[in-house]
Design a protein around this motif. Structure first.
Motif, short mmCIF file in Angstrom:
data_model
loop_
_atom_site.label_atom_id
_atom_site.label_comp_id
_atom_site.label_asym_id
_atom_site.label_seq_id
_atom_site.Cartn_x
_atom_site.Cartn_y
_atom_site.Cartn_z
N GLU A 1 0.82 -1.22 0.00
CA GLU A 1 0.00 0.00 0.00
C GLU A 1 0.86 1.27 0.00
O GLU A 1 0.35 2.35 -0.26
N ILE A 2 2.13 1.13 0.28
CA ILE A 2 3.04 2.27 0.36
C ILE A 2 3.88 2.39 -0.92
O ILE A 2 4.05 3.47 -1.46
N PHE A 3 4.40 1.25 -1.37
CA PHE A 3 5.31 1.23 -2.51
C PHE A 3 4.74 0.42 -3.66
O PHE A 3 4.16 -0.65 -3.46
N SER A 4 4.93 0.90 -4.89
CA SER A 4 4.57 0.11 -6.06
C SER A 4 5.70 -0.87 -6.40
O SER A 4 5.47 -1.91 -7.01
N GLU A 5 6.91 -0.52 -5.98
CA GLU A 5 8.08 -1.40 -6.15
C GLU A 5 8.91 -1.34 -4.87
O GLU A 5 9.06 -0.27 -4.28
N PHE A 6 9.45 -2.48 -4.48
CA PHE A 6 10.34 -2.53 -3.32
C PHE A 6 11.33 -3.66 -3.53
O PHE A 6 10.95 -4.81 -3.71
N ASN A 7 12.62 -3.32 -3.53
CA ASN A 7 13.67 -4.32 -3.69
C ASN A 7 14.09 -4.79 -2.29
O ASN A 7 14.63 -4.00 -1.52
N PRO A 8 13.85 -6.06 -1.95
CA PRO A 8 14.19 -6.55 -0.61
C PRO A 8 15.70 -6.65 -0.38
O PRO A 8 16.15 -6.75 0.76
N GLN A 9 16.49 -6.59 -1.46
CA GLN A 9 17.95 -6.63 -1.33
C GLN A 9 18.46 -5.22 -1.03
O GLN A 9 18.31 -4.33 -1.85
N PRO A 10 19.04 -4.98 0.14
CA PRO A 10 19.51 -3.63 0.46
C PRO A 10 20.66 -3.20 -0.44
O PRO A 10 21.50 -4.01 -0.83
N VAL A 11 20.68 -1.92 -0.79
CA VAL A 11 21.78 -1.37 -1.58
C VAL A 11 22.91 -0.89 -0.68
O VAL A 11 24.02 -0.63 -1.16
N GLY A 12 22.64 -0.76 0.60
CA GLY A 12 23.67 -0.35 1.55
C GLY A 12 23.19 -0.55 2.97
O GLY A 12 21.99 -0.56 3.24
N ALA A 13 24.14 -0.74 3.87
CA ALA A 13 23.81 -0.91 5.29
C ALA A 13 24.80 -0.11 6.12
O ALA A 13 25.97 0.00 5.77
N ALA A 14 24.31 0.44 7.20
CA ALA A 14 25.14 1.21 8.12
C ALA A 14 24.79 0.80 9.55
O ALA A 14 24.00 -0.12 9.77
N THR A 15 25.34 1.51 10.49
CA THR A 15 25.17 1.15 11.90
C THR A 15 23.71 1.10 12.32
O THR A 15 23.28 0.15 12.96
N ILE A 16 22.94 2.10 11.98
CA ILE A 16 21.57 2.17 12.48
C ILE A 16 20.51 2.16 11.39
O ILE A 16 19.36 2.51 11.62
N GLY A 17 20.87 1.76 10.20
CA GLY A 17 19.89 1.71 9.13
C GLY A 17 20.45 1.07 7.88
O GLY A 17 21.62 0.71 7.82
N GLN A 18 19.58 0.92 6.91
CA GLN A 18 20.00 0.42 5.61
C GLN A 18 19.08 1.01 4.56
O GLN A 18 18.01 1.52 4.87
N ALA A 19 19.51 0.95 3.30
CA ALA A 19 18.76 1.56 2.20
C ALA A 19 18.29 0.50 1.22
O ALA A 19 19.02 -0.44 0.91
N HIS A 20 17.06 0.67 0.77
CA HIS A 20 16.47 -0.21 -0.23
C HIS A 20 15.95 0.65 -1.38
O HIS A 20 15.49 1.77 -1.16
N GLU A 21 16.02 0.12 -2.57
CA GLU A 21 15.40 0.80 -3.71
C GLU A 21 13.91 0.55 -3.64
O GLU A 21 13.46 -0.58 -3.43
N ALA A 22 13.13 1.62 -3.81
CA ALA A 22 11.67 1.50 -3.76
C ALA A 22 11.05 2.66 -4.53
O ALA A 22 11.69 3.68 -4.75
N ARG A 23 9.81 2.47 -4.94
CA ARG A 23 9.06 3.52 -5.63
C ARG A 23 7.74 3.72 -4.90
O ARG A 23 6.96 2.78 -4.73
#
Length: 82
Positions: free
Chosen positions: A58-80
């Motif tokens: 309901e939030i994203f039309s696309e969401f890549n479950p594979q993170p593009v990056g990770a850091a100490t307190i978070g990570q980034a995913h490609e999404a639309r």
């Protein structure tokens, strides 16, 4: 693992203190500077759904479950956003 970010951050700080940390430990702590493991895509899904109170679809039309990056307190995913 709920507080893993705190422990990773403490390890990162320790890796910069050769004046108080023995050398063998410094090498291990230094791995935390750029080797932070990512959480699973399923975990990210759960956190997003919990934060927004609705299913991911309901939030994203696309969401890549594979993170593009990770850091100490978070990570980034490609999404639309919808």
């Amino acid at each position: 693992l709920h507080q893993r970010g705190v422990y990773i951050k403490l390890g990162q700080i320790a890796s910069t203190r050769p004046d108080i940390i023995p050398k063998p430990y410094l090498k291990k702590f230094a791995q935390l500077q750029d080797g932070v493991p990512a959480q699973s895509g399923e975990y990210a899904r759960q956190m997003i759904e919990q934060a927004f109170g609705k299913p991911l679809e309901e939030i994203f039309s696309e969401f890549n479950p594979q993170p593009v990056g990770a850091a100490t307190i978070g990570q980034a995913h490609e999404a639309r956003l919808k």
